[in-house]
Write a protein that holds these residues in place. Structure first.
Motif, PDB file in Angstrom:
ATOM      1  N   GLU A 133      -4.679   6.669  -1.407  1.00  0.00           N
ATOM      2  CA  GLU A 133      -4.182   5.317  -1.157  1.00  0.00           C
ATOM      3  C   GLU A 133      -4.077   4.614  -2.507  1.00  0.00           C
ATOM      4  O   GLU A 133      -5.008   4.656  -3.316  1.00  0.00           O
ATOM      5  CB  GLU A 133      -5.140   4.531  -0.259  1.00  0.00           C
ATOM      6  CG  GLU A 133      -5.267   5.077   1.152  1.00  0.00           C
ATOM      7  CD  GLU A 133      -4.043   4.825   2.017  1.00  0.00           C
ATOM      8  OE1 GLU A 133      -3.365   3.799   1.808  1.00  0.00           O
ATOM      9  OE2 GLU A 133      -3.766   5.659   2.894  1.00  0.00           O
ATOM     10  N   THR A 143       0.864  -1.179   0.000  1.00  0.00           N
ATOM     11  CA  THR A 143       0.000   0.000   0.000  1.00  0.00           C
ATOM     12  C   THR A 143       0.898   1.225   0.000  1.00  0.00           C
ATOM     13  O   THR A 143       1.752   1.377   0.873  1.00  0.00           O
ATOM     14  CB  THR A 143      -0.924   0.016   1.230  1.00  0.00           C
ATOM     15  OG1 THR A 143      -1.772  -1.130   1.190  1.00  0.00           O
ATOM     16  CG2 THR A 143      -1.777   1.288   1.251  1.00  0.00           C
ATOM     17  N   ARG A 148      -5.032  13.127   0.630  1.00  0.00           N
ATOM     18  CA  ARG A 148      -4.358  11.843   0.831  1.00  0.00           C
ATOM     19  C   ARG A 148      -4.961  10.826  -0.120  1.00  0.00           C
ATOM     20  O   ARG A 148      -6.188  10.741  -0.245  1.00  0.00           O
ATOM     21  CB  ARG A 148      -4.539  11.425   2.289  1.00  0.00           C
ATOM     22  CG  ARG A 148      -3.915  10.105   2.633  1.00  0.00           C
ATOM     23  CD  ARG A 148      -4.219   9.799   4.097  1.00  0.00           C
ATOM     24  NE  ARG A 148      -4.012   8.404   4.349  1.00  0.00           N
ATOM     25  CZ  ARG A 148      -3.301   7.936   5.345  1.00  0.00           C
ATOM     26  NH1 ARG A 148      -2.748   8.760   6.203  1.00  0.00           N
ATOM     27  NH2 ARG A 148      -3.152   6.651   5.503  1.00  0.00           N
ATOM     28  N   THR A 167       0.558  11.717  -0.124  1.00  0.00           N
ATOM     29  CA  THR A 167       0.018  12.918   0.493  1.00  0.00           C
ATOM     30  C   THR A 167       0.466  14.118  -0.324  1.00  0.00           C
ATOM     31  O   THR A 167       1.659  14.272  -0.613  1.00  0.00           O
ATOM     32  CB  THR A 167       0.501  13.059   1.946  1.00  0.00           C
ATOM     33  OG1 THR A 167       0.189  11.857   2.656  1.00  0.00           O
ATOM     34  CG2 THR A 167      -0.174  14.235   2.634  1.00  0.00           C
ATOM     35  N   THR A 223       0.883   5.212   0.232  1.00  0.00           N
ATOM     36  CA  THR A 223       0.097   6.378   0.617  1.00  0.00           C
ATOM     37  C   THR A 223       0.751   7.609   0.019  1.00  0.00           C
ATOM     38  O   THR A 223       1.958   7.817   0.171  1.00  0.00           O
ATOM     39  CB  THR A 223       0.023   6.507   2.147  1.00  0.00           C
ATOM     40  OG1 THR A 223      -0.533   5.296   2.681  1.00  0.00           O
ATOM     41  CG2 THR A 223      -0.833   7.684   2.564  1.00  0.00           C
TER      42      THR A 223
END
Length: 147
Positions: A84, A69, A82, A73, A71
């Motif tokens: 994913e 995963t 944000r 930002t 992430t």
């Protein structure tokens, strides 16, 4: 119980531009190019201080797992969003020009994450407005490394 993973982070700074519209429905991109035409509707930052080929090898390897995963930002001084996304064994991080986050599973040398839960058109519109006003952008990428 011990922690079986480490968090790896890459940070890229870029600049907004008056032609940022963030209207693309399947990707968003940050480029090291110093210009942007209105046709670049996926681009959310220009003049990136770093490109994928300069990312740390451990970070790249951690992203090359389909169960990773990632992430993402995106931040200006007052706005934040944000996203994913997922890694893929096909990610190469070879681009010396730009980085693309995709909602699809398509991969080319610019792709740094796939199956994202947002594209340019889904981003916080206050953030997009700030970028269109020329504010600076900080892009932070985080991935957990399996050990």
């Amino acid at each position: 119980m011990s922690n079986d993973s480490a968090t790896l982070t890459e940070t890229v700074t870029a600049h907004g531009h008056e032609n940022i519209s963030a209207e693309h429905e399947s990707t968003f991109e940050v480029t090291s190019d110093d210009f942007l035409t209105p046709a670049g509707d996926c681009i959310v930052g220009i003049e990136a201080g770093r490109v994928p080929e300069s990312f740390d090898e451990a970070f790249v390897e951690a992203c090359q797992h389909s169960d990773s995963t990632i992430t993402v930002t995106l931040e200006t001084v007052e706005h934040r969003d944000r996203i994913e996304a997922s890694g893929s064994p096909d990610l190469t991080f070879e681009s010396n020009r730009s980085m693309v986050i995709r909602t699809s599973e398509y991969v080319d040398d610019r792709t740094i994450a796939v199956k994202a839960d947002k594209a340019a058109s889904d981003l916080n519109r206050s953030l997009v407005g700030a970028l269109a006003d020329g504010e600076s952008l900080t892009l932070t990428l985080t991935v957990k490394e399996s050990r």
